[in-house]
Design an enzyme around this catalytic site. Structure first.
Site, PDB file in Angstrom:
ATOM      1  CD  GLU A 179      -2.980  -1.458   1.984  1.00 17.11           C
ATOM      2  OE1 GLU A 179      -4.026  -1.513   2.014  1.00 17.11           O
ATOM      3  OE2 GLU A 179      -2.523  -0.865   3.319  1.00 17.11           O
TER       4      GLU A 179
ATOM      5  CD  GLU B 282      -3.787  -6.716   3.221  1.00 17.63           C
ATOM      6  OE1 GLU B 282      -4.980  -6.293   3.616  1.00 17.63           O
ATOM      7  OE2 GLU B 282      -2.728  -6.140   3.283  1.00 17.63           O
TER       8      GLU B 282
END
Length: 988
Positions: A432, A508
């Site tokens: 991220e 994820e």
């Protein structure tokens, strides 16, 4: 308007901010080159510096650094354990704040974003410790090694500065002369630094020296670094070994008869390493006279991308993974080896085969354990810059050349440290951090150093730089489209072609926050159907709750906001498959069932069971199979099941015994259960540990009686001035409320459609819409009560203030004389378009003396429509207290779905209530109301009332995973529509 030059004031600059030493883009200075952690395991001496150090905490970074002098008197300083995080140290009363407070943010930086600067208020810890170098070290060098320090630190020995380092979750080494005698080590640690902009990793901010510190002796020809190359050719069954080493030396592997010089290769027959069969060979690296010997753990395996799949040793692998932060409730990121091993044993025991190291390299001992136990590892760089998203990615380090050196440094240190672990099958550049040129720089360096593993970085969705197509929290239908290679095309034809020929996994998915995650089985079905979709990694392993004590001594787990943070993200830090105390959550039990490596399906008509081996490599020879036959929840026969050899990916059929039960036992719901268990002890569990199971109906006659749709109604209502009685039921004549069932007081029976929202419903789900519709504040009005056809009817209107929509609810009561049958008919009135509901059922209150519940249905744990795969159909018995799931943030929990019947009794078996489903219902029993549960924010907010509350539900909505990802799938969404359901109540 400007002032004339003659009257301009003179200006004296009293202060101008210039970047301070901890606000530099440089990652390190004065440090040794990175190297493999396994290079530390030689025969040379080592001195652990873990223990009690002198410690002083300052509020600002500009505290005097005279403490580093060799003769500085720190006798009045505090003592602090190393490794540890200073904010986690509590006083004698168990209260935090002695050295500042922990803080949790998911995305937001906890300080103003102004690269590379950080606030003046910058907690700074100064450490001192004495150590002694023995005479035997003379003539060599000593290496001072720090495994992890957050976030910037500077080091002195005997008052002389050695250098500084960043990269909190990475090792740093300083070389010093091995001068015999006593010495003083001084370390300054700043909580905030320029490096903090690279470490916004969705976790508690926990400054300090939190991993091991050691002093290592290095003789003249000590191993500087080594690289073990151990590949495997699945077509020949041979492995090729080569060990590069500085300085040159010799390698032996006695079990294989290997005796070669470093730099040379040898090819021979070997057993390969995989997560299912983690075969390691013991070797020895010897650098000769005045050198050292170094033990090697060698696992032969080859990782390639082929046919749009990640293949290991020639086979596609399916990642049944979990993301793992390092965390212990009282130690933060200072996780002990014993805890790491316990976690891996839990993972293996629950069929997890892969770990993504989120979002930094773990303590090196964890990877040693992964090698030994067998786990696929995605090793991830110490890098996340998610907070820049809130600044529209301005100044984001990912695309800023000022940060290139720092990001390369972090990648290099990870790869060099961990390159000899066979468990590491994928390098991940970080998490991220947006996209930019520095991702390409890191990927290029990794390929130049180690081309034997593919590269991952989720935000490179076009695969400009990396090898694996990856997402977070994609919806099921989107994952299926990727499996079919039908994802939307990229504008760049070449990149589109590359991506369509790349493997895919969800780095994820299934946010395991609170009650959930839902939809796991549907994800797994997609992974197993399409070779390109190679599984994923559930977010995440553990709830990061910190123990906090109330003035009355009660403890609870705290989360963001419980420490006075200026900004925080509440309990978003509690999103794991295990609770802070590492007790498995219902989500972990569900995951174990969904990803079980053996599929078991049966056909009672033919008397056969189909056994599907879902392992990628291992046969089923390590398992033993058994069967049992139960009727009405009671096991009546059991035995072993003969299953032929089943290779990985294959199926076989086994025959069930031909059993004829006497008529007295053959009336009821019959169920076959077939179990696969470990045939012998392993490192993670003993013989008999259940790996997989399957259930399917036996062919018996269904029960008859009051719990069916053909109940004879024989008891006539008796109407008096104030009461109505039907069979064992007593009602108020004024409003038709049930007040007693036999001698058992009953109160407040009414329709309930509200439940205390789960985390997945509060964060991104339907909770806000439910509240806006007033489902949490419904009013109940009795419109009519009448007796007709031997039944008592009660009609109510259920609606919320400010709305004109309602649920017209009609209760019809009847009896056969011994039991009381309740039929509930619900008809929505008004405009319910677009409104869903969380549940539909009735709730009633009973005396608090009731304490124990026995039921026939799935169990023993809770289950919801999209999370009930782990429930075994059978007879279960639990206390009401044990039926609660103590989520860190209280929420809907404890439902037992598809219950056929249940009995609620007192502690000593005293009489109570039996409920029969028509044919089934969802049961919840608790000592507080739904409203109490809804208002609570910590476990200590829940105080038992003087009643027990039973929810008897026709239906629940699924829980989904909307805190990150999709809500419940369409088939698990509950919409208002005309509905009828029935239960039978019987006094005990």
């Amino acid at each position: 308007m400007s002032l004339p030059p003659t009257i301009l004031p003179s200006i004296t600059a009293l202060h101008t901010h210039h970047p301070r030493e901890h606000e530099t883009f440089a990652p390190q200075a004065g440090v040794a080159a990175p190297r493999a952690f396994s290079s530390l395991r030689g025969s040379s001496a080592a001195l652990s510096l873990n223990g009690d150090w002198a410690f002083r905490l300052s509020d600002r970074a500009d505290a005097p650094d005279d403490f580093a002098a060799a003769d500085y008197d720190a006798s009045n300083w505090d003592t602090l354990a190393v490794p540890s995080s200073w904010v986690l140290h509590r006083d004698e009363h168990g209260q935090y704040g002695r050295y500042g407070l922990p803080a949790y943010q998911n995305i937001k930086f906890p300080f103003p974003v102004d690269v590379p600067c950080v606030p003046d208020a910058n907690p700074t810890g100064d450490y001192r410790v004495a150590f002694e170098i023995p005479e035997s070290w003379s003539g060599g060098k000593a290496v001072l090694r720090f495994e992890g320090v957050e976030s910037w630190f500077k080091v002195w020995v005997d008052g002389a500065p050695l250098g500084f380092s960043t990269g909190s979750r990475l090792p740093t080494e300083f070389v010093i002369p091995a001068t015999a005698g006593k010495h003083t080590l001084a370390v300054r640690v700043h909580q905030w630094s320029a490096a903090s902009y690279l470490e916004d990793q969705d976790q508690w901010w926990l400054p300090g020296i939190f991993r091991d510190v050691a002093l290592l002796y290095r003789p003249p020809r000590a191993v500087v670094d080594h690289f073990v190359h151990a590949s495997y050719d699945h077509t020949t069954g041979k492995g090729t070994l080569k060990v590069d080493c500085e300085p040159a030396g010799h390698v032996t592997v006695p079990e294989l008869g290997v005796d070669i010089a470093t730099g040379e290769s040898v090819t021979l027959a070997v057993a390969p390493w995989s997560a299912e069969t983690p075969r390691l060979y013991d070797g020895l690296l010897d650098t000769g006279t005045s050198g050292e010997t170094l033990p090697l753990k060698i696992g032969f395996r080859t990782v390639v991308i082929e046919d749009a799949q990640i293949k290991v040793n020639g086979k596609r692998v399916l990642f049944k993974g979990v993301n793992r932060h390092e965390f212990e409730p009282t130690r933060g990121r200072s996780v002990t080896r014993e805890t790491m091993e316990h976690d891996i044993q839990l993972m293996k025991a629950h069929n997890i085969n892969a770990v993504r190291c989120s979002h930094y390299p773990p303590h090196p001992a964890f990877l040693d354990l992964c090698d030994a136990y067998g786990l696929w590892v995605v090793d991830e760089g110490d890098f996340e810059t998610h907070g820049f998203e809130l600044c529209r990615w301005r100044d984001n380090p990912t695309d800023d050349p000022r940060w290139t050196a720092a990001l390369l440094n972090r990648t290099q240190r990870m790869v060099e440290r961990d390159k000899n672990h066979p468990a590491v099958v994928v390098w991940s550049l970080g998490n991220e951090g947006g996209m930019g040129r520095n991702i390409g720089a890191m990927a290029d360096w990794v390929r130049s150093r180690d081309s034997s593993r593919p590269i991952h970085y989720e935000r490179d969705l076009e695969l400009r730089y990396v090898d694996i197509f990856s997402h977070m929290y994609l919806f099921h239908h989107q994952v299926e489209a990727i499996g079919q290679q039908k994802e939307p095309a990229l504008p760049d034809v070449a990149l589109d072609a590359k991506r369509r020929n790349s493997p895919y996994f969800l780095c994820e998915y299934a946010h395991a926050m609170g009650n959930g995650p839902g939809g796991l089985a549907e994800y797994q079905a997609i992974f197993e159907k399409y070779p390109r979709t190679q599984g994923g990694f559930v977010w995440e392993w553990i709830d990061h709750g910190l123990p906090k004590r109330l003035p009355d001594g009660r403890e609870y787990y705290a989360y963001g906001g419980d420490f006075g943070e200026e900004i925080h993200d509440s309990n978003f830090v509690c999103d794991g498959l295990v609770f802070p105390d590492r007790k498995p959550s219902p989500g972990l039990l569900e995951y174990k069932k969904v990803i079980a490596p053996v599929g078991i399906t049966g056909d009672a008509k033919s008397g056969t069971v189909t056994i599907k081996n879902k392992y990628d490599f291992a046969s089923l020879s390590g398992l033993e199979f058994s069967w049992s036959l139960s009727v009405g929840g009671q096991v009546v026969e059991s035995g072993t099941l003969a299953v032929p050899e089943v290779a990985a990916g294959a199926s076989a059929t086994a025959r069930l015994p031909d059993i004829t039960l006497p008529p007295s036992l053959a009336i009821g719901e019959g169920v076959w259960t077939v179990t696969a268990a470990l045939a012998k002890p392993t490192r993670y569990a003993g013989r008999g540990h259940e790996v997989a199971w399957g259930q399917f109906p036996a062919r018996f006659t269904a029960p008859t009686g009051l719990g069916t749709d053909h109940t004879p109604v024989v008891a006539q209502p008796t109407v008096k001035a104030d009461t109505v009685t039907i069979g064992p039921g007593t009602f108020r004549a004024s409003d038709g409320a049930l007040v007693a069932l036999g001698d058992l007081p009953v109160s407040d029976l009414h329709l309930e459609v509200w439940r205390a929202p789960t985390d997945n419903e509060r964060f991104g789900g339907d909770a806000a819409r439910w509240r806006a519709a007033g489902l949490d504040r419904l009013h109940h009005r009795t419109d009519a009560v009448w007796v007709q056809d031997a039944c008592l009817f009660v009609r109510t209107r259920v609606s919320a203030a400010a709305h004109d929509r309602a649920l017209q609810t009609t209760y019809r009561w009847s009896s056969d004389g011994s039991g009381l049958r309740l039929n509930v008919a619900v008809v929505p009135k008004g405009d319910w378009a677009g409104i869903t509901i969380p549940r539909l059922g009735v709730v009633l209150a009973l005396p608090s003396r009731l304490a124990q519940v026995r039921w026939f249905g799935p169990g023993p744990g809770e289950g919801y429509p999209d999370t009930k795969g782990a429930g075994k159909l059978g007879a279960h018995d639990l206390s009401i207290d044990d039926m609660q799931t103590a989520y860190v943030y209280p929420q809907e929990n404890g439902a037992r779905p598809d219950v056929r019947w249940a009995e609620v009794r007192g502690c000593e078996g005293e009489g109570g209530l039996r409920i029969d489903g028509v044919p089934s219902f969802a049961l919840t029993a608790r000592r507080w109301t739904t409203a109490d549960l809804d208002k609570a924010t910590h476990a200590t907010d829940l105080t038992p009332r003087d009643k027990v509350y039973l929810n008897l539900d026709k239906a629940h909505a699924g829980v989904g995973t909307a805190s990150c990802g999709p809500g419940p799938l369409p088939q698990y969404i509950l919409r208002p529509c005309p509905t009828e359901f029935s239960v039978v109540l019987r006094p005990l």
